[in-house]
Design a protein around this motif. Sequence first.
Motif, short mmCIF file in Angstrom:
data_model
loop_
_atom_site.label_atom_id
_atom_site.label_comp_id
_atom_site.label_asym_id
_atom_site.label_seq_id
_atom_site.Cartn_x
_atom_site.Cartn_y
_atom_site.Cartn_z
N PRO A 293 -36.16 -17.36 8.53
CA PRO A 293 -37.56 -17.07 8.88
C PRO A 293 -38.08 -15.85 8.13
O PRO A 293 -37.32 -14.96 7.72
CB PRO A 293 -37.49 -16.81 10.39
N ALA A 294 -39.38 -15.79 7.96
CA ALA A 294 -39.99 -14.65 7.28
C ALA A 294 -39.95 -13.42 8.17
O ALA A 294 -40.03 -13.51 9.40
CB ALA A 294 -41.44 -15.00 6.90
N GLY A 295 -39.83 -12.26 7.55
CA GLY A 295 -39.81 -11.00 8.29
C GLY A 295 -38.48 -10.69 8.95
O GLY A 295 -38.44 -9.87 9.88
N LEU A 296 -37.39 -11.32 8.48
CA LEU A 296 -36.09 -11.06 9.10
C LEU A 296 -35.60 -9.65 8.82
O LEU A 296 -34.90 -9.05 9.63
CB LEU A 296 -35.07 -12.08 8.57
N VAL A 297 -36.01 -9.07 7.67
CA VAL A 297 -35.56 -7.73 7.32
C VAL A 297 -36.13 -6.69 8.27
O VAL A 297 -35.45 -5.75 8.67
CB VAL A 297 -35.94 -7.43 5.85
N GLY A 298 -37.36 -6.85 8.68
CA GLY A 298 -37.98 -5.88 9.57
C GLY A 298 -37.75 -6.14 11.03
O GLY A 298 -38.40 -5.51 11.87
N LEU A 299 -36.84 -7.06 11.37
CA LEU A 299 -36.62 -7.39 12.78
C LEU A 299 -36.00 -6.22 13.53
O LEU A 299 -36.31 -5.99 14.70
CB LEU A 299 -35.72 -8.62 12.87
#
Length: 685
Positions: A293-299
């Motif tokens: 999914p998109a935005g996994l780094v900023g989770l």
Amino acid sequence: MRAESVQRWGSTLDSVVVYAQGALCTRLARGGVPSDGRVRVTGLPRSMDPGSLRVQVLGAPGVRVTEARVEVEAELPGTDVLDTLRSEYERLSDALAAAQGRRDRQVSLIEEVRALHPVPPARKRDDPHRRTPADAWLELADFVDERLTGLHTRLVELEEALRSVEHELSVVTDRMERASTDAPSAHVETTVCAVLTLVGTGDTVGAEVELEYGVPGAVWVPAYRLTHRQGDGGGRLVLRASVAQRTGEDWTGVRIALATADLRRRTGMPRLRSVRIGRRQPAPAPSGWREPPAGLVGLFSGYDAAGPAPARASSPAAAGSAGFFVGSMSDEPASGPVPAPAPQGYGGPPPPPAFGGQVPAPAPPTGARPRGRTRSGGGPLAGAPAAAAPPAPGMAPPPPPPPPVEGPPKPTDAELDYAALTLAGPGEEGARRGRLFPGSGFDPVAAEYRRRAEVAAALPLPGHAVRPRESAGSFDHRFDAAARADIPSDGTWHTVTVGEIPVGLRTEYLCVPSVEQVMYATLVLSNATEQALLAGPVEVTVDDEFLLTTALPTLAPGGVRRVGLGPAEGIRVTRRTNLHESTSGLRNNTTVLDHRVHVELANRLSGSVTVEVRERVPVTSEPDVRIEERADWTAPDETAGPDRHAPGTRIWRLDLPAGGTAALDGGYEIRIPAGKALADGNRRS
């Protein structure tokens, strides 16, 4: 999914198929299908193979199974499940220690009394001689003797009590060692259950499911009991089996089947795919992989902003605690040094596998963003190579890293098992955080149960017994028992009656007088059934009297074999030979060895018998050496007889009436050219 929210079905063991090693068990469970379709079937053994579970629905056409999974539950055993053998062992151990203490105290008391003896007072130099009190000395000796007599009598009683307690303790210890492994051996009982998802048509309905699973620790060997009456052309052969199992569950009232096949043998058939030439290719099967999914780094940005977690003094985490390293999804093997790994998970590409025992470089710190390329969908490419350290002096530079794998990843079966995947938390490495990874799947308790179960395969075999895998050869056979049986899980041999097999029998007497002038009684068995008879021990009973236990050879369908019963003292055999040597030819250049054999038979039994006498004739591969026979014997028929004969065997077959005698004369001439004749030597045999 909580255990309290799932309906529980009890199961009963219905049938077991024992293979050469291991067994397939079938359990039946019945109940009503809840609205959500989730059912937990209990009663499975701890040593079962989770990958062998198969489930099908019986008697409910509208219900089918969509998922079946094995789970382990832990619970405290009830107070009614008290191990009486263990409590008795503890009680007898305490009694043994107390008896040994009483015996030791009695021995020490005897030593104290035995040490009693008169001690005269010290005499000074100027003191006169004193008279010895002999009466006091005698009274002390009588006291010591009387006291020792009573103490030894008590010691005999204590030693007898000690031997009795030791015997009872040895009996209980033997019972514990032979006890069934079905009972739990720990304070916390672990049970195995199957979680099923049923889909039915309509509202809640009742259904019956059949669960099949494999277990190790079960072996069997065939055994027979043969009953025969003299004069009859048939017999009664009962097939029995010695079965031993240590699977962790008692087989009580189950249908038993015995098979010679190897349960662990691969049975998958090879599949030949077509080769197509052209642009159009068949659509590949869906792999089940999805882009992360998109935005996994900023989770986990908030978790990182809170600062590092407080350090804990503990040992480094074991490898595979949150998931284990698996190979690359690519078909091309990686080569060269292993870059900084980021183990693959669901939603991210895999790292290249490590070869040659190379240790991967340390992972980036927690929260660091990987520097690798990105795929479509914003997911980071795990396993991007880090900056390589300069090589040490005198060391060759490492080869370049492998090129990146093109195309979508190819997940393994473990990565597609969604229910078994675990989510890596914020404390994991940066490339693993928020991704799904397959669990290790290692259960040390189940591994210990399976290791204990394999002990049954090393049991010593009964006399004349042969492993079914050895006697069956290239064919596999299955024997179904006629009645249900009980086999406890104690790791010892138990006899199970399989069924009766009709066989043809006839009694023949066999003699090889050139080897031994003794007549032997034999039974010729003919197998007219469609099932093979495996090699094993057979108990022979003739006219309701047990005769002996011998070895039965493997008997194929339609085959005929001979079983020896031992010497027959009622038939006398006498053999005499005569050798006459001469020469023939124009110049006496041929040596003639004339062998004559005379055999006498006398039947002292109460009935007529069929006798087979075997002799031998020399065989030669030299064309100049001729052998001429002069007898009414015949060469054996290798296709119809029950035995295999050596080259040159000759047979006399005749019927001897009760009290009758017979004389058999035979012989042969050996003509050898003078240039090939041997000088001296034994020419009679």
